[in-house]
Scaffold this active site. Structure first.
Site, PDB file in Angstrom:
ATOM      1  N   CYS A 190     -10.090  -7.119  31.779  1.00  0.00           N
ATOM      2  CA  CYS A 190     -10.725  -8.037  30.821  1.00  0.00           C
ATOM      3  C   CYS A 190     -11.933  -8.597  31.542  1.00  0.00           C
ATOM      4  O   CYS A 190     -11.829  -8.987  32.718  1.00  0.00           O
ATOM      5  CB  CYS A 190      -9.768  -9.146  30.409  1.00  0.00           C
ATOM      6  SG  CYS A 190     -10.555 -10.434  29.435  1.00  0.00           S
ATOM      7  N   THR A 206     -17.120  -5.808  26.846  1.00  0.00           N
ATOM      8  CA  THR A 206     -15.743  -6.253  26.651  1.00  0.00           C
ATOM      9  C   THR A 206     -14.852  -5.033  26.793  1.00  0.00           C
ATOM     10  O   THR A 206     -15.264  -3.930  26.428  1.00  0.00           O
ATOM     11  CB  THR A 206     -15.544  -6.871  25.252  1.00  0.00           C
ATOM     12  OG1 THR A 206     -14.142  -6.913  24.929  1.00  0.00           O
ATOM     13  CG2 THR A 206     -16.229  -6.066  24.169  1.00  0.00           C
ATOM     14  N   GLN A 208      -9.295  -9.655  15.298  1.00  0.00           N
ATOM     15  CA  GLN A 208      -8.340  -9.095  16.254  1.00  0.00           C
ATOM     16  C   GLN A 208      -6.922  -9.579  15.957  1.00  0.00           C
ATOM     17  O   GLN A 208      -5.987  -8.775  15.866  1.00  0.00           O
ATOM     18  CB  GLN A 208      -8.709  -9.516  17.685  1.00  0.00           C
ATOM     19  CG  GLN A 208      -9.961  -8.897  18.255  1.00  0.00           C
ATOM     20  CD  GLN A 208     -10.265  -9.451  19.641  1.00  0.00           C
ATOM     21  OE1 GLN A 208      -9.783 -10.523  20.021  1.00  0.00           O
ATOM     22  NE2 GLN A 208     -11.060  -8.729  20.402  1.00  0.00           N
TER      23      GLN A 208
END
Length: 234
Positions: free
Chosen positions: A197, A83, A52
């Site tokens: 999140c 996620t 990421q």
């Protein structure tokens, strides 16, 4: 009951919440000793986070696509990616398997529409707040207006997620700052706030905001059970 294939580990802290909610929802729906049929593939998040942070999303997508294929071989009939951020690579995952994937943004948007809201705030990782793969879907497919905090607040939220929540650290000072950020979004007209999140639910609750909070972890897991049971009835 369909078997849910759960791609987790991002982080394992929130994946544990998913597993608990999936089983609680099945027990609530069916009673007795019923529990969810779940196959779990838990990745090493350190590897994913490095991909990421260096922008190597295709490599991260390949890893998750391979995880999805492993779950399909293990008998999964419905995929749940535990996620928000990694929904950026959902197209790669969907191309790799024939079984359906329940998109977390779709489940969240449907819940928001049930509440009759139009303008919502989004707090999440920097990737989710700043790129279009998530809030663009909410806007283009569901007609929602999505606002995010300013750059300093986005950086703070991102730091707390990776350096505290993903490590299981709950900091009261961070909670206080999150309250301020959510209040700021409300002052800008947000009628609700998406906890975009899956770890944020560990830090804040409905008592921390004056508008409804949409906990994507809870919503996603509940929607997965509803779909697994609905498919079973067809």
């Amino acid at each position: 009951m369909k078997t849910i294939g759960l791609i987790g580990g991002m982080s394992w802290e929130s994946t544990a919440l998913y597993y608990r909610i999936l089983n609680e929802e099945v027990k609530s729906a069916l009673g007795g000793l019923h529990s969810a049929r779940v196959v779990l593939y838990s990745v090493d998040f350190d590897e994913i986070e490095k991909l990421q942070s260096t922008g190597r999303w295709d490599e991260a997508g390949l890893q998750l696509a391979q995880a999805a294929q492993a779950l399909a071989r293990a008998g999964a009939e419905l995929l749940v990616l535990a996620t928000n951020t990694m929904h950026k690579v959902v197209p790669q995952i969907q191309q790799a398997v024939a079984i359906p994937l329940l998109h977390i943004a779709d489940a969240t948007a449907e819940r928001i529409r049930e509440h009759g809201l139009q303008k919502v705030g989004l707090i999440a990782t920097r990737f989710t707040m700043e790129e279009t793969f998530y809030h663009g879907r909410l806007t283009d497919e569901y007609g929602l207006e999505v606002i995010t905090p300013d750059s300093d607040d986005r950086a703070f939220i991102h730091q707390v997620i990776y350096q505290e929540l993903c490590l299981g650290i709950i900091n009261p000072d961070s909670r206080a700052r999150f309250r301020e950020i959510m209040a700021g979004l409300t002052a800008q007209g947000a009628e609700g706030i998406i906890l975009g999140c899956t770890e944020i639910t560990m830090l804040v609750t409905a008592d921390d905001a004056s508008v409804p909070l949409f906990d994507t972890t809870q919503i996603h897991a509940q929607s997965a059970v509803q779909q697994a049971l609905r498919e079973n009835e067809m």
